[in-house]
Design an enzyme around this catalytic site. Structure first.
Site, PDB file in Angstrom:
ATOM      1  N   ASP A 238      13.289  -2.219 -41.481  1.00 45.67           N
ATOM      2  CA  ASP A 238      12.583  -0.984 -41.756  1.00 45.67           C
ATOM      3  C   ASP A 238      11.110  -1.276 -42.043  1.00 45.67           C
ATOM      4  O   ASP A 238      10.782  -2.187 -42.808  1.00 45.67           O
ATOM      5  CB  ASP A 238      13.239  -0.301 -42.965  1.00 45.67           C
ATOM      6  CG  ASP A 238      12.553   0.968 -43.387  1.00 45.67           C
ATOM      7  OD1 ASP A 238      12.602   1.943 -42.626  1.00 45.67           O
ATOM      8  OD2 ASP A 238      11.951   0.976 -44.476  1.00 45.67           O
ATOM      9  N   GLU A 275      11.087  -2.192 -36.751  1.00 45.32           N
ATOM     10  CA  GLU A 275      10.386  -0.918 -36.693  1.00 45.32           C
ATOM     11  C   GLU A 275       8.912  -1.289 -36.866  1.00 45.32           C
ATOM     12  O   GLU A 275       8.457  -1.535 -37.983  1.00 45.32           O
ATOM     13  CB  GLU A 275      10.852   0.011 -37.812  1.00 45.32           C
ATOM     14  CG  GLU A 275      10.224   1.390 -37.756  1.00 45.32           C
ATOM     15  CD  GLU A 275      10.664   2.279 -38.909  1.00 45.32           C
ATOM     16  OE1 GLU A 275      10.793   3.496 -38.691  1.00 45.32           O
ATOM     17  OE2 GLU A 275      10.859   1.766 -40.017  1.00 45.32           O
TER      18      GLU A 275
END
Length: 584
Positions: A238, A275
């Site tokens: 993330d 990401e």
């Protein structure tokens, strides 16, 4: 009372109170505690080898609780929203045809913080306790391992969405659970400003100082634990651009954590997916991201496909790049040597509209989140097909919405790269226009499995589209399509003008031992007559036509009709795929 960041399980006493870790004075008796005896049991993994998917990799993103929490999930009540409940859905995952399951965060998070998604975790090592259906001490480890073992036995990989960019301790007004009390200046990026001491590149109040060797050490120890002891097959990081932050800047070329991960033998075979951005404006998609061998979520793919399918002008050149594998972002020349599969292609994810909401709403409806509808992105690139929302749309609106949903699924699964689907999109799950339900542990955030029966035709299309992709390895290659691709339009040449909203391409499959494919895409509001430019018409068979009603929208092998003419009328806002069988 501070929580050991290496604790393998976290106990929340009956009197646990998040506010006690914020206010002054002792929080003894109200603080989360690490269980010393946690995770000492042995586990029988059996003799099976973990699966590894390459050209047939289709990733499926889901939330452990949200996938089975709804009463319609057909999971026994005591197992809903747990690892055990997810095991019960393996037959469904196999029927759909996905091969890699990406779990949204399963690390222990603060039960009082209100973050249902689990991104504000407070432990690097402990599985989230309420995802275990049994209540005895540390059963979450056994049940998670049982999940991984069962998935592997079914041929499914398990990838974890991991959060190493921040913790659940928040900013200066947040709780003191662990790192803040141990050594806040080491573990967090600091601003030097007393009024706002914590740098925030994650949008949650703090950012871990991943440039510091002790922070990197705990991250590497955590990755090894989940890869070796829990046997997961990969990680999706993330907001991975926070890894490249040092004193708040991105001005250095080789963040040491990437070298640490690359050189660790325990992590050499796992999937690494980034990401490649953060919440403070860093956008490192493609060559700008320091992890050169990592796969990356391709936000450009999402945006360009949404624009094209919506009918925006001037998007045909961008669509060509995305279908080809995004060589502009992941070039495979000698200097860079990227691979097309490093582009993780998606149209929707947990963060944003569902697929159905993407074709049903042009404005978010996030009032239930409690932020006066100010949270969540306004950059949705959506179209409601002429009717805002799901409140009584007429049949002439519902039909084009379903067609557009199929167009998205079709183009996603035809593109070179690694596709990822959001759970529930295959049966048109809706969140009622909420594009940020991070705190909605209710029917908004849970999958309503009644929609599977209501939209069985879309599920059938998604299932067969996945099977079509897996049956044609020429679509996903280690390298790009290169000399095997020829681009056309309604005629011989692709129309790259601003007004163009149509494209065709021929993909030769012989080099991969595959059939030839011919794809025609029409994003106009009117039908267009395409002329098939390759081979004799009778050699082609029509497999997919999203303008047709189910079951004619996608056909089983052997049911396809041969073309009688080189002219094919492609309906408004639809995709057609032809197949030319390879010669034995």
């Amino acid at each position: 009372m501070l929580l050991d960041p290496y604790a393998r399980a976290v106990h929340f006493p009956h009197g646990f109170d998040r506010k006690a870790a914020i206010a002054s004075g002792s929080n003894a008796g109200r603080a989360p505690l690490g269980l010393i005896a946690a995770d000492r049991e042995t586990f029988n993994w059996g003799d099976g080898r973990p699966p590894r998917h390459e050209a047939d990799a289709v990733i499926y993103e889901l939330h452990v609780r949200g996938f089975t929490a709804h009463p319609s999930s057909s999971v026994p009540a005591e197992r809903r929203g747990t690892f055990k409940g997810l095991i019960g859905k393996i037959p469904y995952l196999l029927e759909l045809g996905v091969t890699v399951v990406e779990l949204m965060p399963v690390f222990q998070f603060d039960p009082d913080e209100g973050n249902y998604w689990g991104y504000n975790r407070i432990s690097f090592f402990a599985p989230h306790s309420t995802y275990a259906h049994r209540c005895s001490v540390c059963d979450q480890h056994t049940e998670f391992r049982e999940l991984v073992r069962a998935f592997h036995a079914a041929g499914l990989e398990v990838v974890l969405d991991v959060v190493y960019n921040h913790t659940g301790e928040g900013d200066a007004t947040g709780p003191v659970y662990s790192f803040k009390g141990l050594d806040t200046d080491t573990y967090y990026l600091m601003t030097g400003r007393p009024e706002a001491p914590y740098a925030d590149f994650s949008g949650t109040g703090n950012s871990l100082n991943c440039g510091h060797r002790y922070v990197r050490r705990v991250i590497l120890d955590s990755l090894r634990y989940w890869a070796c002891d829990m046997r997961v097959d990969g990680f999706r990081f993330d907001l991975a651009s926070v890894f490249a932050r040092r004193d708040g800047s991105l001005g250095y070329e080789d963040p040491p954590i990437f070298g640490d991960i690359a050189s660790d033998p325990a992590l050499g075979a796992v999937r690494l997916i980034a990401e490649p951005w953060d919440a403070a404006g860093a956008y490192q998609l493609g060559r700008a991201f320091p992890g050169t061998s990592w796969a990356q979520w391709n936000g450009r793919f999402r945006d360009d496909l949404r624009r094209f399918v919506r009918g925006d002008a001037g998007i045909v050149p961008a669509l060509m790049r995305r279908l080809y594998g995004s060589e502009d972002l992941f070039p495979d020349d000698r200097e860079n040597a990227y691979h097309a599969y490093q582009s993780v292609n998606f149209v929707t994810s947990h963060d944003g509209f569902t697929l159905w909401d993407l074709v049903s709403y042009e404005r978010k409806r996030n009032q239930a989140n409690g932020h006066d509808n100010t949270d969540g992105t306004d950059h949705n690139l959506s179209s409601n097909c002429g009717w805002e929302g799901d409140d009584g749309p007429p049949p002439e609106v519902v039909a084009p919405r379903k067609r557009q949903a199929k167009n998205f699924l079709c183009l996603l699964l035809l593109a070179n790269g690694t596709p990822i689907l959001r759970a529930g999109d295959e049966f048109l799950h809706t969140q009622g226009g909420n594009n940020n339900p991070y705190n909605q542990d209710n029917e908004t955030g849970w999958l309503d499995w009644r929609r599977l029966e209501a939209h069985r035709d879309t599920f059938r299309f998604a299932r067969m589209m996945i099977a079509f992709r897996k049956a044609h390895p020429s679509l996903c290659r280690s390298r790009f399509w290169r000399g095997d691709i020829r681009w056309h339009g309604v005629g011989p040449e692709a129309d790259l003008s601003e007004a163009s909203r149509s494209l065709a391409f021929y993909l030769r499959g012989a080099s991969q031992g595959d059939d030839d494919l011919y794809v025609m895409v029409n994003a106009h509001r009117k039908a267009l007559d395409f002329i098939v430019q390759e081979r004799a018409p009778a050699e082609w068979r029509c497999v997919i036509d999203t303008a047709q009603e189910s079951p004619r929208d996608i056909l089983e092998p052997g049911e396809e009709a041969r073309l009688k003419s080189a002219y094919y009328n492609v309906g408004p806002r639809s995709v057609v795929v032809l197949r030319r069988p390879r010669r034995s």
